[in-house]
Design a protein around this motif. Sequence first.
Motif, PDB file in Angstrom:
ATOM      1  N   GLY A 161      -0.837  -8.147   2.632  1.00  0.00           N
ATOM      2  CA  GLY A 161       0.231  -8.562   1.738  1.00  0.00           C
ATOM      3  C   GLY A 161       1.088  -7.416   1.232  1.00  0.00           C
ATOM      4  O   GLY A 161       2.031  -7.637   0.474  1.00  0.00           O
ATOM      5  N   ALA A 162       0.763  -6.208   1.653  1.00  0.00           N
ATOM      6  CA  ALA A 162       1.547  -5.053   1.214  1.00  0.00           C
ATOM      7  C   ALA A 162       2.739  -4.840   2.146  1.00  0.00           C
ATOM      8  O   ALA A 162       2.827  -5.440   3.218  1.00  0.00           O
ATOM      9  CB  ALA A 162       0.668  -3.805   1.189  1.00  0.00           C
ATOM     10  N   SER A 163       3.645  -4.001   1.728  1.00  0.00           N
ATOM     11  CA  SER A 163       4.774  -3.633   2.577  1.00  0.00           C
ATOM     12  C   SER A 163       4.499  -2.292   3.235  1.00  0.00           C
ATOM     13  O   SER A 163       3.662  -1.506   2.761  1.00  0.00           O
ATOM     14  CB  SER A 163       6.058  -3.544   1.751  1.00  0.00           C
ATOM     15  N   GLU A 164       5.203  -2.030   4.330  1.00  0.00           N
ATOM     16  CA  GLU A 164       5.019  -0.749   5.008  1.00  0.00           C
ATOM     17  C   GLU A 164       5.374   0.412   4.089  1.00  0.00           C
ATOM     18  O   GLU A 164       4.716   1.455   4.098  1.00  0.00           O
ATOM     19  CB  GLU A 164       5.860  -0.699   6.281  1.00  0.00           C
ATOM     20  N   ALA A 165       6.401   0.221   3.278  1.00  0.00           N
ATOM     21  CA  ALA A 165       6.811   1.291   2.353  1.00  0.00           C
ATOM     22  C   ALA A 165       5.700   1.587   1.346  1.00  0.00           C
ATOM     23  O   ALA A 165       5.456   2.748   1.003  1.00  0.00           O
ATOM     24  CB  ALA A 165       8.094   0.890   1.635  1.00  0.00           C
ATOM     25  N   GLU A 166       5.033   0.538   0.853  1.00  0.00           N
ATOM     26  CA  GLU A 166       3.932   0.752  -0.093  1.00  0.00           C
ATOM     27  C   GLU A 166       2.799   1.540   0.559  1.00  0.00           C
ATOM     28  O   GLU A 166       2.175   2.392  -0.069  1.00  0.00           O
ATOM     29  CB  GLU A 166       3.397  -0.598  -0.584  1.00  0.00           C
ATOM     30  N   LEU A 167       2.526   1.219   1.830  1.00  0.00           N
ATOM     31  CA  LEU A 167       1.472   1.953   2.530  1.00  0.00           C
ATOM     32  C   LEU A 167       1.885   3.401   2.754  1.00  0.00           C
ATOM     33  O   LEU A 167       1.077   4.324   2.588  1.00  0.00           O
ATOM     34  CB  LEU A 167       1.155   1.276   3.860  1.00  0.00           C
ATOM     35  N   ARG A 168       3.135   3.619   3.120  1.00  0.00           N
ATOM     36  CA  ARG A 168       3.608   4.979   3.345  1.00  0.00           C
ATOM     37  C   ARG A 168       3.535   5.816   2.079  1.00  0.00           C
ATOM     38  O   ARG A 168       3.450   7.048   2.150  1.00  0.00           O
ATOM     39  CB  ARG A 168       5.040   4.969   3.888  1.00  0.00           C
ATOM     40  N   ALA A 169       3.556   5.166   0.936  1.00  0.00           N
ATOM     41  CA  ALA A 169       3.430   5.905  -0.327  1.00  0.00           C
ATOM     42  C   ALA A 169       2.061   6.577  -0.434  1.00  0.00           C
ATOM     43  O   ALA A 169       1.886   7.490  -1.235  1.00  0.00           O
ATOM     44  CB  ALA A 169       3.653   4.961  -1.505  1.00  0.00           C
TER      45      ALA A 169
END
Length: 304
Positions: A161-169
């Motif tokens: 449910g996360a976004s790729e941008a959140e993971l890249r953080a």
Amino acid sequence: MHRSALQTVLPARDYDLAATLTSGQAFRWEFREGCWDGVIDGQWVRLQRRARGIAAQTALPQTGWGWLAQYLQTDLDLDPVLLSFPADEPMQASVAACRGLRLLRQDPWECLASFLLSSSKQIVQIRQIIGSLCARFGTPLTTPPGHAPAYSFPAAERLAGASEAELRACKMGFRAPNLLATARQVAGRQLDLHGLYHCPVEEARRRLTQLPGVGPKIANCVLLFAYGFQQAFPVDVWVMKALRQLYFPQRRPSPACLRHFVQTHFGANAGYAQQYLFHYMRTRGRRGREDRSEQRSTPALPAL
DNA sequence: CACCAGGGTACCT
DNA sequence: AGGTACCATGGT
């Protein structure tokens, strides 16, 4: 009736806890106050080596410790495993240097996600990324009073449910889309991780390598560290260095040749042997540089 | 500051 | 089949 308890001592001999927890198979253990703090099955745990075994402390009362014995594999008799290794010089040197090194039996999802994040990264960095991922997406766990907070490893459903941008953080860089796509496949039951327990190793490997970012090395890590397929033989840069220096010092074997070699030479516990080679090479490099002539000492070259 | 890290992939010859 | 650039980031 079981009395619930906050601590126990699991009987264990021939167990190098520190080597096992720092040998690049699990990434969340931290050494504090003479103990090893970590999380198993969504539960905070503190471990310490004792004369008779491994002392364990939890923050919540336990009615049994089978889950911990399973993770640590304390019931495994190490002697037959070590005796099954080939009697060549590199393996004997590795066993002499790392005796007591063990393989853990980890949760498949955590193991898969962790090694997805491991590609082309140093272990210290992998630990940092995973720590950040857990702090951001995991759930806070009960810890002893005054202790630093601990977090569960985030479930596939949570990461899906996360976004790729959140993971890249979390500083995982180009690995983010792979982790996200894999989390979605696992959460959506397109891949049943639990079902792999019942598969032959080749079938399990085939399914894992269909995931984005999962090639033979990462698949073998998951097969070995989570599912207990002890013939799975991950070849990373360190093991490759070991194979080339110790077994093929004069020539450059093709990948197919190497694959055949590791499958036939190291026996039924090849994966275990691989962990000894890995840890031996890694601890050999950092402390004291002996002269080059030592690592060039002629091993028993495999006939081929 | 180059070089490399528990790799995989697409694309080239 | 065998080589190579690239991916993102930080340790040594």
